[in-house]
Each structure stands twice: as C-alpha cells, then as structure tokens.
Design a protein around this motif. Structure first.
Motif, short mmCIF file in Angstrom:
data_model
loop_
_atom_site.label_atom_id
_atom_site.label_comp_id
_atom_site.label_asym_id
_atom_site.label_seq_id
_atom_site.Cartn_x
_atom_site.Cartn_y
_atom_site.Cartn_z
N ALA A 27 -70.05 -30.61 19.62
CA ALA A 27 -71.13 -29.63 19.52
C ALA A 27 -70.79 -28.44 20.39
O ALA A 27 -70.15 -28.58 21.44
CB ALA A 27 -72.45 -30.25 19.97
N VAL A 28 -71.18 -27.26 19.93
CA VAL A 28 -70.97 -26.00 20.65
C VAL A 28 -72.31 -25.28 20.67
O VAL A 28 -73.03 -25.27 19.68
CB VAL A 28 -69.92 -25.12 19.93
N ARG A 29 -72.65 -24.67 21.82
CA ARG A 29 -73.88 -23.88 21.90
C ARG A 29 -73.52 -22.40 22.02
O ARG A 29 -72.74 -22.01 22.87
CB ARG A 29 -74.76 -24.31 23.07
N ARG A 30 -74.14 -21.61 21.14
CA ARG A 30 -73.93 -20.16 21.16
C ARG A 30 -75.23 -19.48 20.77
O ARG A 30 -75.84 -19.86 19.79
CB ARG A 30 -72.82 -19.79 20.17
N ASP A 53 -64.09 -32.36 26.23
CA ASP A 53 -65.16 -31.34 26.12
C ASP A 53 -64.66 -29.90 26.13
O ASP A 53 -65.45 -28.98 26.31
CB ASP A 53 -66.21 -31.55 27.22
N ARG A 54 -63.36 -29.67 25.92
CA ARG A 54 -62.81 -28.30 25.91
C ARG A 54 -62.42 -27.91 24.49
O ARG A 54 -61.31 -28.15 24.04
CB ARG A 54 -61.60 -28.19 26.83
N PHE A 55 -63.36 -27.30 23.78
CA PHE A 55 -63.15 -26.93 22.38
C PHE A 55 -63.09 -25.41 22.17
O PHE A 55 -62.84 -24.96 21.07
CB PHE A 55 -64.27 -27.50 21.51
N LEU A 56 -63.34 -24.63 23.22
CA LEU A 56 -63.43 -23.18 23.08
C LEU A 56 -62.22 -22.48 23.68
O LEU A 56 -61.57 -23.00 24.58
CB LEU A 56 -64.71 -22.67 23.75
N ALA A 60 -64.54 -18.22 25.41
CA ALA A 60 -65.68 -19.05 24.98
C ALA A 60 -66.38 -18.46 23.77
O ALA A 60 -67.55 -18.72 23.53
CB ALA A 60 -66.67 -19.30 26.12
N SER A 61 -65.65 -17.66 22.97
CA SER A 61 -66.27 -17.06 21.80
C SER A 61 -65.80 -17.69 20.50
O SER A 61 -66.41 -17.48 19.46
CB SER A 61 -66.00 -15.55 21.78
N LEU A 62 -64.70 -18.45 20.54
CA LEU A 62 -64.16 -19.10 19.34
C LEU A 62 -63.79 -20.55 19.65
O LEU A 62 -63.40 -20.87 20.77
CB LEU A 62 -62.90 -18.36 18.84
N ILE A 63 -63.89 -21.40 18.64
CA ILE A 63 -63.39 -22.77 18.75
C ILE A 63 -61.88 -22.69 18.58
O ILE A 63 -61.39 -21.97 17.71
CB ILE A 63 -64.02 -23.65 17.66
N GLN A 64 -61.13 -23.40 19.40
CA GLN A 64 -59.67 -23.33 19.35
C GLN A 64 -59.06 -24.71 19.21
O GLN A 64 -59.44 -25.65 19.92
CB GLN A 64 -59.12 -22.65 20.60
N CYS A 65 -58.07 -24.84 18.31
CA CYS A 65 -57.29 -26.07 18.21
C CYS A 65 -56.20 -26.00 19.28
O CYS A 65 -55.39 -25.07 19.29
CB CYS A 65 -56.67 -26.22 16.83
N ALA A 66 -56.18 -26.99 20.15
CA ALA A 66 -55.23 -26.98 21.26
C ALA A 66 -53.78 -27.15 20.80
O ALA A 66 -52.86 -26.71 21.47
CB ALA A 66 -55.58 -28.09 22.25
N PHE A 72 -61.46 -20.73 15.22
CA PHE A 72 -62.54 -20.93 14.27
C PHE A 72 -63.81 -20.26 14.76
O PHE A 72 -64.11 -20.29 15.95
CB PHE A 72 -62.83 -22.43 14.11
N LEU A 73 -64.59 -19.69 13.84
CA LEU A 73 -65.88 -19.10 14.18
C LEU A 73 -66.86 -20.21 14.56
O LEU A 73 -66.95 -21.23 13.87
CB LEU A 73 -66.45 -18.31 13.00
N VAL A 74 -67.59 -20.01 15.65
CA VAL A 74 -68.54 -21.00 16.12
C VAL A 74 -69.65 -21.22 15.07
O VAL A 74 -70.03 -22.35 14.78
CB VAL A 74 -69.17 -20.58 17.47
N GLU A 75 -70.14 -20.16 14.48
CA GLU A 75 -71.30 -20.24 13.60
C GLU A 75 -71.01 -20.89 12.24
O GLU A 75 -71.90 -21.46 11.63
CB GLU A 75 -71.90 -18.85 13.36
N SER A 76 -69.77 -20.80 11.76
CA SER A 76 -69.46 -21.29 10.41
C SER A 76 -68.32 -22.30 10.36
O SER A 76 -68.16 -22.99 9.35
CB SER A 76 -69.11 -20.12 9.50
N GLY A 77 -67.50 -22.36 11.40
CA GLY A 77 -66.34 -23.24 11.38
C GLY A 77 -65.16 -22.68 10.61
O GLY A 77 -64.15 -23.35 10.44
N GLU A 78 -65.26 -21.43 10.14
CA GLU A 78 -64.17 -20.84 9.36
C GLU A 78 -62.98 -20.52 10.28
O GLU A 78 -63.16 -19.95 11.36
CB GLU A 78 -64.62 -19.55 8.68
N CYS A 79 -61.78 -20.89 9.82
CA CYS A 79 -60.57 -20.57 10.57
C CYS A 79 -60.22 -19.11 10.32
O CYS A 79 -60.01 -18.70 9.17
CB CYS A 79 -59.42 -21.47 10.15
N VAL A 80 -60.14 -18.31 11.39
CA VAL A 80 -59.87 -16.88 11.27
C VAL A 80 -58.47 -16.51 11.76
O VAL A 80 -58.03 -15.38 11.59
CB VAL A 80 -60.93 -16.03 12.01
N ALA A 81 -57.74 -17.47 12.35
CA ALA A 81 -56.37 -17.22 12.81
C ALA A 81 -55.66 -18.55 12.96
O ALA A 81 -56.26 -19.54 13.36
CB ALA A 81 -56.37 -16.47 14.14
#
Length: 105
Positions: A27-30, A53-56, A60-66, A72-81
């Motif tokens: 879960a992410v809060r924004r 617990d480190r997903f951003l 802290a503005s995007l979800i990141q795959c380590a 990924f956009l927090v609000e939609s989960g869309e991969c943008v890069a």
C-alpha cells in the motif's frame, strides 16, 4: 475484505508491504489516499521493494522496482519508465475506515 493495518501505520508519501494468506501486496499513501497493489513487477514477476516497506523512489513520488528501476504512477500503477513501460501493476480494491486499511484479495 482483509485487514492490513491501522491507518497511522501508513504515513503520507509512505509505503508498506504485506503478506496476506501467502499473497504479497503493498500500500502507498499519496494525497491522503491509500492505493493497493500486488507486489509483483510486470517485467519479471518479482517483488518490487529493495528493503522491507521501501516501494517508492527517492522523491517518494513514484513506485520503483528495485531490480530494474522501472517507475510506476502511484495513482494508477502505470509504468512510465523502464523495461515494462506501458504496462501496469495489478491494483487491488481497498478501503479505509476508522479501524484502518482493508483490502479485497
């Protein structure tokens, strides 16, 4: 619905991972809103976080795959890069009430 945690356990611009009934999610809060996703990168099917617990990303503005740095956009989960650009994280239906955060698996 499965209970995840009290609301105060997910801070603004924060993230938390969970293992519920053998399923990894986070879960992410924004902007005061909690977003829920399966903890699985669409690129390789592996968990996203590099530490518990480190997903951003650093801002802290995007979800990141380590593993490969996909963003990924927090609000939609869309991969943008990254290697899975245009794909999406799997969103989960969740809610928040006076007890805390709940998710539908």
């Amino acid at each position: 619905m499965k209970f995840l945690c009290p609301s105060q356990a997910l801070v603004e611009a924060g993230s938390r991972g969970f293992d519920i009934d053998g399923r990894k999610l986070f879960a992410v809060r924004r902007g005061g809103i909690a977003y829920f996703y399966i903890n699985r990168c669409p690129h390789r099917g592996i968990p996203l976080e590099w530490q518990p617990d480190r997903f951003l990303d650093q801002s802290a503005s995007l979800i990141q795959c380590a593993t490969h740095g996909a963003l990924f956009l927090v609000e939609s989960g869309e991969c943008v890069a990254g290697p899975c650009a245009g794909q999406n994280l799997t969103a989960l239906h969740g809610r928040e009430d006076e007890q805390g955060l709940w998710v539908q698996l």
